[in-house]
Design a protein around this motif. Structure first.
Motif, PDB file in Angstrom:
ATOM      1  N   GLU A  63       0.943  -1.095  -0.237  1.00  0.00           N
ATOM      2  CA  GLU A  63       0.003  -0.455  -0.119  1.00  0.00           C
ATOM      3  C   GLU A  63       0.819   0.857  -0.252  1.00  0.00           C
ATOM      4  O   GLU A  63       0.683   2.204  -0.561  1.00  0.00           O
ATOM      5  CB  GLU A  63      -0.972   0.376   0.915  1.00  0.00           C
ATOM      6  CG  GLU A  63      -1.835   1.135   1.390  1.00  0.00           C
ATOM      7  CD  GLU A  63      -2.656   0.797   2.022  1.00  0.00           C
ATOM      8  OE1 GLU A  63      -3.391   2.516   3.040  1.00  0.00           O
ATOM      9  OE2 GLU A  63      -3.275   0.030   2.447  1.00  0.00           O
ATOM     10  N   ASN A  64       1.673   1.545   0.719  1.00  0.00           N
ATOM     11  CA  ASN A  64       1.953   2.664   0.868  1.00  0.00           C
ATOM     12  C   ASN A  64       3.422   3.188   0.044  1.00  0.00           C
ATOM     13  O   ASN A  64       3.044   4.560  -0.567  1.00  0.00           O
ATOM     14  CB  ASN A  64       3.560   2.332   2.351  1.00  0.00           C
ATOM     15  CG  ASN A  64       3.877   3.907   2.372  1.00  0.00           C
ATOM     16  OD1 ASN A  64       5.108   3.702   2.446  1.00  0.00           O
ATOM     17  ND2 ASN A  64       3.399   4.727   3.306  1.00  0.00           N
ATOM     18  N   LEU A  65       3.733   1.812  -0.823  1.00  0.00           N
ATOM     19  CA  LEU A  65       5.143   2.664  -2.384  1.00  0.00           C
ATOM     20  C   LEU A  65       3.974   2.700  -3.226  1.00  0.00           C
ATOM     21  O   LEU A  65       4.211   3.194  -4.738  1.00  0.00           O
ATOM     22  CB  LEU A  65       5.753   1.774  -1.867  1.00  0.00           C
ATOM     23  CG  LEU A  65       6.927   2.275  -1.069  1.00  0.00           C
ATOM     24  CD1 LEU A  65       7.778   0.431  -1.129  1.00  0.00           C
ATOM     25  CD2 LEU A  65       7.760   3.397  -1.147  1.00  0.00           C
ATOM     26  N   THR A  70       0.808 -12.094  -4.047  1.00  0.00           N
ATOM     27  CA  THR A  70       1.083 -12.885  -2.722  1.00  0.00           C
ATOM     28  C   THR A  70       0.625 -13.085  -1.683  1.00  0.00           C
ATOM     29  O   THR A  70       0.430 -13.715  -1.076  1.00  0.00           O
ATOM     30  CB  THR A  70       2.372 -13.505  -3.300  1.00  0.00           C
ATOM     31  OG1 THR A  70       3.323 -12.834  -3.046  1.00  0.00           O
ATOM     32  CG2 THR A  70       2.425 -13.878  -4.853  1.00  0.00           C
ATOM     33  N   SER A  71       0.666 -12.155  -1.097  1.00  0.00           N
ATOM     34  CA  SER A  71       1.069 -11.415   0.186  1.00  0.00           C
ATOM     35  C   SER A  71      -0.972 -11.849   0.132  1.00  0.00           C
ATOM     36  O   SER A  71      -1.149 -12.499   0.945  1.00  0.00           O
ATOM     37  CB  SER A  71       1.459 -10.248   0.691  1.00  0.00           C
ATOM     38  OG  SER A  71       2.556  -9.826   0.879  1.00  0.00           O
ATOM     39  N   TRP A 118       8.116  -5.329  -6.155  1.00  0.00           N
ATOM     40  CA  TRP A 118       7.050  -4.856  -4.359  1.00  0.00           C
ATOM     41  C   TRP A 118       5.677  -5.666  -5.394  1.00  0.00           C
ATOM     42  O   TRP A 118       5.301  -6.126  -4.223  1.00  0.00           O
ATOM     43  CB  TRP A 118       7.204  -3.339  -4.466  1.00  0.00           C
ATOM     44  CG  TRP A 118       8.155  -2.874  -4.394  1.00  0.00           C
ATOM     45  CD1 TRP A 118       9.468  -3.462  -3.928  1.00  0.00           C
ATOM     46  CD2 TRP A 118       8.774  -1.424  -4.479  1.00  0.00           C
ATOM     47  NE1 TRP A 118      10.374  -2.723  -3.718  1.00  0.00           N
ATOM     48  CE2 TRP A 118      10.190  -1.375  -4.000  1.00  0.00           C
ATOM     49  CE3 TRP A 118       7.901  -0.765  -4.495  1.00  0.00           C
ATOM     50  CZ2 TRP A 118      10.039   0.153  -3.857  1.00  0.00           C
ATOM     51  CZ3 TRP A 118       8.685   0.918  -4.907  1.00  0.00           C
ATOM     52  CH2 TRP A 118       9.593   0.688  -4.379  1.00  0.00           C
ATOM     53  N   ALA A 119       4.942  -5.338  -6.658  1.00  0.00           N
ATOM     54  CA  ALA A 119       3.664  -5.794  -7.096  1.00  0.00           C
ATOM     55  C   ALA A 119       3.768  -7.183  -6.543  1.00  0.00           C
ATOM     56  O   ALA A 119       2.667  -7.505  -6.054  1.00  0.00           O
ATOM     57  CB  ALA A 119       3.539  -5.118  -8.242  1.00  0.00           C
ATOM     58  N   ASP A 173      11.294   3.753  -6.897  1.00  0.00           N
ATOM     59  CA  ASP A 173      11.072   4.843  -8.015  1.00  0.00           C
ATOM     60  C   ASP A 173       9.227   5.038  -8.295  1.00  0.00           C
ATOM     61  O   ASP A 173       8.708   5.333  -8.907  1.00  0.00           O
ATOM     62  CB  ASP A 173      11.197   4.000  -9.406  1.00  0.00           C
ATOM     63  CG  ASP A 173      12.797   4.307  -9.085  1.00  0.00           C
ATOM     64  OD1 ASP A 173      13.623   4.605  -8.639  1.00  0.00           O
ATOM     65  OD2 ASP A 173      13.219   2.586 -10.092  1.00  0.00           O
ATOM     66  N   SER A 174       8.681   3.704  -7.394  1.00  0.00           N
ATOM     67  CA  SER A 174       6.974   4.284  -7.717  1.00  0.00           C
ATOM     68  C   SER A 174       6.075   5.613  -7.566  1.00  0.00           C
ATOM     69  O   SER A 174       5.243   5.815  -7.989  1.00  0.00           O
ATOM     70  CB  SER A 174       5.956   2.939  -6.198  1.00  0.00           C
ATOM     71  OG  SER A 174       6.595   3.460  -5.427  1.00  0.00           O
TER      72      SER A 174
END
Length: 519
Positions: A66-68, A101-102, A95-96, A85-86
């Motif tokens: 979420e945060n990034l 997967t989380s 990250w995505a 870079d986001s």
């Protein structure tokens, strides 16, 4: 029972991430599916973890999930780490993938297992609760990606699971909520998961109001793509009873083990208040400002008379090689590490303030929302102020009537918008006011704020300094997440079918609009 091969990781999750709700010494390595069918306590433990992990409660999962992404793209915050870079509109693949997967490998197994177990044991209230939570969980995921695996989850191997259109998913949400509401209405004298439910302690009446309020959120989400469905579901929700006071707000409780992730990642010093936030909060002389952010360590660096300093999003890597942290506002004390005076607040899911703004928007459309748009707008602001414990009735009324407008965040800049707090007369200005105040009230729920930004175009944002994404310019909005590499590796046929379906039309891009994004 549904196929349980998806759920083998649950044994470690129940062992490794329990806090005040861990009440047995069950050996997780000997944990078996029949055991959860026989034990409401184990069902409750799994339910508690489903609540926490769905909201990306673990700090690093929250940061990459979420945060990034959403928190930055809705411009609550701007990153101050040069390698992030986001904020320059790059969807960092690793990250995505971890965000995807989380959910599918951590949260989903808990949700499906509890749903199956409560159905098998006749735990009707618990089954209704997990159905409502499943809708809450999946609407967040589909609002990131669009078409996703949903209707067949639990019925087949993850590697072969089909994707469903976002339209089908949203329409099924309302059906599932109907089922859960019917179950709860018939069993209001029952409780479930009293020690495991991190939201309402197993109270079916409170879950019923939450279900109605969630229905209202989802109804407004589809307003521009299916106004008839939106009106029907919104009016149904309000007639059945939605949140009216902050005592009804939906949270996920936290504890020393399962903490609010903001408290941890704030300590890492990798983001600060955005320029958009400064422009709006300072321009409105908003009393929530010190509840959200702290004065910059270096004080008033731009000479505007305030030590609250926001940073333009999309800073270049070169500019971030000189630290921006001391010269820009960190989060307020409430959200910092408890060791430094933080409060470890519960994770917000849905609040009465948001509900009032949803009703205000519905009233703009002429729907039966139990009040006029202006009345409900004022109640949304009031309820948010009360939630943040700022002001009294007189000062809040003065704020609602204020003609203050956003200001320039620094000398030489323009204000991010020109709307006052006082409710206007033009319907589009009224919508902008409602959504801008909702954006302020939703803080720090960037996941929902980014969805509303895409749906409505509000609040207006400052253009980014730089975009490194050829599909999204500095003055444009990121519209969705592209699919993750692991799906192309393990579920290629399904993800390819989704990309080439009628909703994405072959465009797996960050500027491709979702099904409901039709304004």
């Amino acid at each position: 029972m549904k196929n349980i091969s998806l759920f083998l990781g649950l044994v470690l999750l129940l062992a490794g991430c329990t806090g005040d709700f861990e009440e047995t010494n069950t050996d997780p390595l000997s944990f078996a599916i029949p055991a959860i069918e026989e034990s409401e306590l184990l069902q409750g433990q799994a339910f508690a973890q489903a609540q926490y992990t769905t909201m990306f409660g673990q700090d690093w999962r929250f940061q990459i999930g979420e945060n990034l992404f959403a928190d930055i793209w809705c411009q609550y915050f701007a990153t101050t780490a040069s390698g992030f870079d986001s904020d320059r509109y790059v969807q960092v693949g690793g990250w995505a993938d971890l965000a995807w997967t989380s959910f599918y490998e951590e949260s989903l197994p808990q949700i499906i297992l509890v749903e199956d177990a409560t159905e098998a044991t006749g735990n009707v209230v618990g089954n209704a609760m997990i159905k409502i939570w499943k809708v809450n969980a999946f609407h967040r995921i589909t609002d990131y990606w669009g078409p996703i695996p949903y209707l067949e989850v639990g019925n087949t191997e993850l590697e072969a699971i089909p994707y469903d259109s976002q339209e089908d998913i949203y329409r099924s949400f309302f059906v599932t909520l109907d089922e859960a509401v019917e179950q709860l209405n018939a069993n209001l004298d029952q409780v479930a998961f009293t020690s495991g439910d991190r939201t309402y302690g197993g109270d079916p009446a409170k879950w019923l109001t939450f279900a109605n309020s969630l229905r209202l959120r989802l109804a407004l989400r589809v307003k521009y793509v299916d106004p008839v469905l939106a009106k029907t579901e919104a009016e149904k929700a309000v007639a059945a009873g939605v949140f009216m006071t902050n005592d009804e707000n939906a949270y996920v409780s936290v504890d020393e083990t399962n903490r609010n992730p903001l408290e941890t990642i704030t300590d890492w010093g990798e983001f600060r208040m955005s320029a958009t936030m400064e422009s709006i909060l300072e321009g409105y002389e908003d009393p929530r400002l010190p509840q959200y952010f702290a004065p910059a360590i270096e004080g008033d660096s731009d000479g505007d008379g305030s030590s609250y300093e926001g940073l333009l999003n999309g800073q270049t890597k070169v500019s971030l090689e000189t630290s921006k942290n001391a010269s820009h506002s960190d989060l307020a004390t409430k959200y910092i590490d408890v060791a430094l005076g933080g409060e470890n607040p519960p994770i917000e899911v849905l609040t009465a303030a948001e509900v009032y703004f949803l009703r205000a928007e519905g009233a703009l459309e002429g729907w039966a929302m139990g009040g006029s748009a202006e009345e409900l707008y004022g109640l949304g602001i009031t309820t948010s102020m009360e939630h943040r414990e700022v002001g009294d009735a007189t000062s809040i009324a003065a704020y609602i009537a204020s003609t203050n407008t956003p200001i320039a965040f620094e000398a030489g800049a323009q204000p991010v918008a020109d709307i006052p707090v006082a409710f206007g007369t033009d319907p589009e200005i009224q919508l902008e006011q409602i959504i801008t105040q909702k954006w302020l009230a939703l803080y720090p729920n960037g996941w929902e704020a980014w969805a509303e930004l895409r749906r409505t175009g509000y609040p207006k944002q400052y253009a980014r300094v730089q975009s490194e994404n050829a599909d999204v310019a500095v003055d444009e909005i990121m519209r969705r997440m592209v699919y993750v590499s692991s799906q192309f590796d393990t579920n290629f046929e399904s993800v390819s079918t989704a990309i080439n379906g009628t909703e994405l039309n072959g465009a797996d891009n960050n500027n491709t609009k979702l099904w409901w994004d039709k304004k």
